[in-house]
Motif scaffolding. Sequence first.
Motif, PDB file in Angstrom:
ATOM      1  N   MET A 259       0.821  -1.206   0.000  1.00  0.00           N
ATOM      2  CA  MET A 259       0.000   0.000   0.000  1.00  0.00           C
ATOM      3  C   MET A 259       0.858   1.260   0.000  1.00  0.00           C
ATOM      4  O   MET A 259       0.528   2.252  -0.658  1.00  0.00           O
ATOM      5  CB  MET A 259      -0.934   0.004   1.214  1.00  0.00           C
ATOM      6  N   GLY A 260       1.967   1.254   0.717  1.00  0.00           N
ATOM      7  CA  GLY A 260       2.834   2.433   0.752  1.00  0.00           C
ATOM      8  C   GLY A 260       3.330   2.816  -0.623  1.00  0.00           C
ATOM      9  O   GLY A 260       3.422   4.002  -0.966  1.00  0.00           O
ATOM     10  N   GLU A 261       3.661   1.805  -1.449  1.00  0.00           N
ATOM     11  CA  GLU A 261       4.140   2.077  -2.798  1.00  0.00           C
ATOM     12  C   GLU A 261       3.024   2.614  -3.681  1.00  0.00           C
ATOM     13  O   GLU A 261       3.264   3.464  -4.548  1.00  0.00           O
ATOM     14  CB  GLU A 261       4.745   0.806  -3.393  1.00  0.00           C
ATOM     15  N   VAL A 262       1.807   2.119  -3.479  1.00  0.00           N
ATOM     16  CA  VAL A 262       0.679   2.636  -4.249  1.00  0.00           C
ATOM     17  C   VAL A 262       0.386   4.079  -3.847  1.00  0.00           C
ATOM     18  O   VAL A 262       0.099   4.937  -4.700  1.00  0.00           O
ATOM     19  CB  VAL A 262      -0.569   1.752  -4.035  1.00  0.00           C
ATOM     20  N   LEU A 263       0.487   4.379  -2.553  1.00  0.00           N
ATOM     21  CA  LEU A 263       0.239   5.742  -2.089  1.00  0.00           C
ATOM     22  C   LEU A 263       1.277   6.730  -2.615  1.00  0.00           C
ATOM     23  O   LEU A 263       1.003   7.933  -2.693  1.00  0.00           O
ATOM     24  CB  LEU A 263       0.198   5.781  -0.565  1.00  0.00           C
ATOM     25  N   ASP A 264       2.458   6.238  -2.969  1.00  0.00           N
ATOM     26  CA  ASP A 264       3.486   7.123  -3.519  1.00  0.00           C
ATOM     27  C   ASP A 264       3.005   7.837  -4.767  1.00  0.00           C
ATOM     28  O   ASP A 264       3.511   8.924  -5.092  1.00  0.00           O
ATOM     29  CB  ASP A 264       4.757   6.331  -3.852  1.00  0.00           C
ATOM     30  N   ARG A 265       2.048   7.253  -5.491  1.00  0.00           N
ATOM     31  CA  ARG A 265       1.562   7.870  -6.737  1.00  0.00           C
ATOM     32  C   ARG A 265       0.076   8.195  -6.669  1.00  0.00           C
ATOM     33  O   ARG A 265      -0.591   8.302  -7.688  1.00  0.00           O
ATOM     34  CB  ARG A 265       1.841   6.931  -7.917  1.00  0.00           C
ATOM     35  N   THR A 266      -0.443   8.358  -5.459  1.00  0.00           N
ATOM     36  CA  THR A 266      -1.867   8.620  -5.263  1.00  0.00           C
ATOM     37  C   THR A 266      -2.129  10.108  -5.069  1.00  0.00           C
ATOM     38  O   THR A 266      -1.450  10.761  -4.278  1.00  0.00           O
ATOM     39  CB  THR A 266      -2.392   7.839  -4.048  1.00  0.00           C
ATOM     40  N   ASP A 267      -3.135  10.625  -5.788  1.00  0.00           N
ATOM     41  CA  ASP A 267      -3.558  12.017  -5.632  1.00  0.00           C
ATOM     42  C   ASP A 267      -4.888  12.129  -4.897  1.00  0.00           C
ATOM     43  O   ASP A 267      -5.237  13.202  -4.405  1.00  0.00           O
ATOM     44  CB  ASP A 267      -3.674  12.688  -6.998  1.00  0.00           C
ATOM     45  N   LEU A 268      -5.636  11.023  -4.817  1.00  0.00           N
ATOM     46  CA  LEU A 268      -6.889  10.987  -4.062  1.00  0.00           C
ATOM     47  C   LEU A 268      -7.153   9.554  -3.654  1.00  0.00           C
ATOM     48  O   LEU A 268      -7.265   8.665  -4.507  1.00  0.00           O
ATOM     49  CB  LEU A 268      -8.058  11.516  -4.904  1.00  0.00           C
ATOM     50  N   LEU A 269      -7.232   9.306  -2.357  1.00  0.00           N
ATOM     51  CA  LEU A 269      -7.511   7.976  -1.823  1.00  0.00           C
ATOM     52  C   LEU A 269      -8.985   7.912  -1.462  1.00  0.00           C
ATOM     53  O   LEU A 269      -9.489   8.756  -0.713  1.00  0.00           O
ATOM     54  CB  LEU A 269      -6.638   7.704  -0.603  1.00  0.00           C
ATOM     55  N   VAL A 270      -9.684   6.913  -1.997  1.00  0.00           N
ATOM     56  CA  VAL A 270     -11.108   6.737  -1.757  1.00  0.00           C
ATOM     57  C   VAL A 270     -11.333   5.370  -1.127  1.00  0.00           C
ATOM     58  O   VAL A 270     -10.733   4.377  -1.548  1.00  0.00           O
ATOM     59  CB  VAL A 270     -11.920   6.856  -3.067  1.00  0.00           C
ATOM     60  N   THR A 271     -12.189   5.297  -0.119  1.00  0.00           N
ATOM     61  CA  THR A 271     -12.470   4.023   0.526  1.00  0.00           C
ATOM     62  C   THR A 271     -13.816   4.081   1.230  1.00  0.00           C
ATOM     63  O   THR A 271     -14.410   5.157   1.367  1.00  0.00           O
ATOM     64  CB  THR A 271     -11.359   3.675   1.533  1.00  0.00           C
ATOM     65  N   VAL A 272     -14.274   2.916   1.667  1.00  0.00           N
ATOM     66  CA  VAL A 272     -15.453   2.881   2.529  1.00  0.00           C
ATOM     67  C   VAL A 272     -15.010   3.093   3.974  1.00  0.00           C
ATOM     68  O   VAL A 272     -15.545   3.947   4.678  1.00  0.00           O
ATOM     69  CB  VAL A 272     -16.225   1.560   2.378  1.00  0.00           C
ATOM     70  N   SER A 273     -14.008   2.343   4.417  1.00  0.00           N
ATOM     71  CA  SER A 273     -13.501   2.537   5.786  1.00  0.00           C
ATOM     72  C   SER A 273     -12.130   1.912   6.000  1.00  0.00           C
ATOM     73  O   SER A 273     -11.748   1.632   7.123  1.00  0.00           O
ATOM     74  CB  SER A 273     -14.487   1.945   6.804  1.00  0.00           C
TER      75      SER A 273
END
Length: 437
Positions: A259-273
């Motif tokens: 997840m940390g590597e995916v967040l490195d290129r994330t501009d908006l994180l969307v989730t239920v919880s």
Amino acid sequence: MAVLADSDTRWKWGALTARRLTSGDDRAATPPARISGLLLRGRATPTARQLAEVGDVGISTDRVREVTAVEFLHTVREEGYDVVVLALVGGAVQAMLHGLAALRLPARPVVVTGYVGVVYEKLTDGLLLRHGADIVLANSRHDAERFRAVYEGVGADASAVTEAALPFLGGAPYRPEPGRDTLVFAAQPSVPESRADRTYLLRRLAEHARLHPGREVLLKLRSKPGEHTTHIEEHPYQRLAERLPGGLPPNLRLVYGHMGEVLDRTDLLVTVSSTAALEALHRRIPTAVLTDLGVREPLGNHHFTGSGLLTSFDGLDSGDRPRPDPAWLAGQGVAADGSYATAYDTARARVTALLDRGRLPGPAPYYTPATAPGYLPGILARHHLAPDGHPLPGATAVRETGRVRGAVREAVRGAARGAYRHGVQRVAPVVRRMGEL
């Protein structure tokens, strides 16, 4: 030190907690203390792929081995750990506590446990099943206050509750890059649970991608079909995507990985919880928590009331970017203010103080054969322990002598585990779905 975990996410939490307790730095090249990795055998025991995908936790996967509850207790007696981190579901923690008490070791290990993320259900049940550990870690000030209130409310000792933080927070603070526009939806294995709700989310995600063709939309998945994480996934998004009318648009992809590597290129994180929301908030990544299916306790998004993060796909489609409430953030342990470096100082000091005491008394859980005679025996029996914490007849861990006998035993065990997991992870969900027709 030893870490006993029963799923991939709890393995990640347990291993990184152990590193923070020993070094204060989960990014260190080598931990200062030797940490043994043990996986409790069960339906969610992680595969080699899942262990590798968790990322560097400071314990080589070739040093990780599977054990039963009875084998774990035997290992504790034989190897004499000074600290044990129980990264397990509540019932398994309770069983290990009673098992350790029954060992009556001349020098027992300090026992540490806690939660892998947001505690949004079974708060009282889960906490009382963890009572008896020397340290019960809370991931935030908010959780620490709730935990103490539960223990004190039933007349149990609350001194074990220790405020810390999620051990896997980290990464560089968010910085937008020109030309990059990436939305990541962090999926969860059991939230929401029904096929209809999961299909709805997938459809809305696809519609959002079509509405914004210049945006990269990533559906971050925890596991592949047939693998289990902390929770059972009855309706994998991979299977639902295959049946989605019109298929997935070209700018929507399914991704795995750390997840940390995916967040490195994330501009908006969307989730239920998902706990991924806390990871994103720690890095100041714009984050949105969906209300499309309601704000309800079974979904866990009720935890985010007051956060300023609640929105819907309609809002996201029109460009909504929620802004977190600073007061809410301050109580949630995301430590975006730079205090994360000291988050485990209190826990490390408590471990050191307990070790300095020398011989510790046996664990004293709230549940005993006297306080919960209709509940505790069943919990212990699931791990082949009697009500007094001793192994049931026939469950004693016996080590085979000789390489040939040991190899044959492991081959038979491996085949049995494979058959068991296939039944639990593949056959059982199909039978349950057929029963609903």
